[in-house]
Scaffold this motif. Sequence first.
Motif, PDB file in Angstrom:
ATOM      1  N   TRP A  44     -23.683   4.402 -53.812  1.00 41.69           N
ATOM      2  CA  TRP A  44     -23.194   3.140 -54.420  1.00 41.69           C
ATOM      3  C   TRP A  44     -21.835   2.606 -53.584  1.00 41.69           C
ATOM      4  N   HIS A  45     -21.239   3.873 -53.343  1.00 42.70           N
ATOM      5  CA  HIS A  45     -19.661   3.510 -51.981  1.00 42.70           C
ATOM      6  C   HIS A  45     -20.459   3.199 -51.088  1.00 42.70           C
ATOM      7  N   PHE A  46     -21.180   3.785 -50.456  1.00 45.55           N
ATOM      8  CA  PHE A  46     -22.309   3.785 -49.223  1.00 45.55           C
ATOM      9  C   PHE A  46     -22.408   2.169 -49.174  1.00 45.55           C
ATOM     10  N   SER A  47     -23.467   1.899 -50.890  1.00 46.19           N
ATOM     11  CA  SER A  47     -23.819   0.623 -49.801  1.00 46.19           C
ATOM     12  C   SER A  47     -23.100  -0.244 -49.805  1.00 46.19           C
ATOM     13  N   THR A  48     -22.139   0.435 -50.513  1.00 45.82           N
ATOM     14  CA  THR A  48     -21.132  -1.472 -50.192  1.00 45.82           C
ATOM     15  C   THR A  48     -20.419  -1.366 -48.874  1.00 45.82           C
ATOM     16  N   GLN A  49     -20.406  -0.470 -48.483  1.00 49.91           N
ATOM     17  CA  GLN A  49     -20.047   0.232 -47.153  1.00 49.91           C
ATOM     18  C   GLN A  49     -21.187  -1.121 -45.737  1.00 49.91           C
ATOM     19  N   SER A  50     -19.633  -2.052 -44.998  1.00 52.75           N
ATOM     20  CA  SER A  50     -20.516  -3.005 -43.821  1.00 52.75           C
ATOM     21  C   SER A  50     -21.160  -2.070 -42.601  1.00 52.75           C
ATOM     22  N   TYR A  51     -22.070  -2.667 -41.923  1.00 52.82           N
ATOM     23  CA  TYR A  51     -22.890  -1.960 -40.359  1.00 52.82           C
ATOM     24  C   TYR A  51     -21.439  -1.272 -39.834  1.00 52.82           C
ATOM     25  N   GLN A  52     -20.430  -2.209 -39.980  1.00 55.33           N
ATOM     26  CA  GLN A  52     -19.709  -1.465 -38.576  1.00 55.33           C
ATOM     27  C   GLN A  52     -18.928  -0.319 -38.700  1.00 55.33           C
ATOM     28  N   GLN A  53     -18.745  -0.262 -40.541  1.00 54.08           N
ATOM     29  CA  GLN A  53     -18.436   0.736 -41.486  1.00 54.08           C
ATOM     30  C   GLN A  53     -19.614   2.335 -41.179  1.00 54.08           C
ATOM     31  N   GLN A  54     -20.165   1.667 -40.658  1.00 51.91           N
ATOM     32  CA  GLN A  54     -21.226   3.174 -41.296  1.00 51.91           C
ATOM     33  C   GLN A  54     -21.822   3.271 -39.367  1.00 51.91           C
ATOM     34  N   GLN A 148     -27.091  -3.507 -50.866  1.00 54.71           N
ATOM     35  CA  GLN A 148     -26.716  -4.032 -49.498  1.00 54.71           C
ATOM     36  C   GLN A 148     -26.947  -4.730 -49.246  1.00 54.71           C
ATOM     37  N   GLN A 149     -28.068  -6.410 -49.638  1.00 52.05           N
ATOM     38  CA  GLN A 149     -27.962  -7.228 -49.414  1.00 52.05           C
ATOM     39  C   GLN A 149     -26.533  -8.081 -49.775  1.00 52.05           C
ATOM     40  N   PHE A 150     -25.699  -7.592 -50.049  1.00 53.41           N
ATOM     41  CA  PHE A 150     -24.408  -8.166 -50.375  1.00 53.41           C
ATOM     42  C   PHE A 150     -23.464  -7.902 -49.378  1.00 53.41           C
ATOM     43  N   SER A 151     -23.729  -6.444 -48.457  1.00 48.99           N
ATOM     44  CA  SER A 151     -22.938  -6.320 -47.581  1.00 48.99           C
ATOM     45  C   SER A 151     -23.502  -6.550 -46.010  1.00 48.99           C
ATOM     46  N   PRO A 152     -21.539  -6.704 -45.417  1.00 45.72           N
ATOM     47  CA  PRO A 152     -21.575  -7.295 -44.104  1.00 45.72           C
ATOM     48  C   PRO A 152     -22.841  -6.732 -43.172  1.00 45.72           C
TER      49      PRO A 152
END
Length: 196
Positions: A44-54, A148-152
């Motif tokens: 769930w931590h990885f789900s909150t990260q934005s695309y730019q972070q991943q 994930q849908q709430f992450s940028p």
Amino acid sequence: MKVVRALLMEEEYGKRRHKHRRKQRPYVYILSLLLIAAWVLVIWHFSTQSYQQQTIQPWLHKWSEKVKIGFALPDVQFTYGELDYSLRQRPYDFVEFIFRKSAHLFVYAVLAILIYGGLRYRKMRILACIGAALTVVAMIASIDEYIQQFSPNRTSSIRDVGVDLLGGCGGIALYMGANAVFRRFRSPRGSSIKRK
């Protein structure tokens, strides 16, 4: 299927043979629950990260500058969701997609192994353990996609839940296969008992 059948036969044999089992250690079960909870929090931590972070594309660009590929890439193409991926035309997107889906498979394989192993330690039946592990994987994956849908710049997809379930099935199959091989090497008498 043969592995599952063999494990079911071994389970029945073990129940008859070991009527007076040693008491189970409760701290092992508690440890397995803590590991499952920690792994779910990591997911769930990885789900909150934005695309730019991943994204791994900056690393891919740096790596490709150091390594020169002396041949043309094959023209591998496929569509996933609404997006088209092509190894020859957009190699960085293609490699990142493969990496991300492989990460999904790995993460949910580990989750399924933790759940299945914890339930088997409690001496639950194999099919019940498989069903429970895959149900929890589907629930966690669905919540993961919802988050994930709430992450940028991230999207949620029911297809990813399917990929996660596939990872869970693979994890359980690997666990069962490794366990069967371990038992076969540990107790050579087991194979002769099954033949009788």
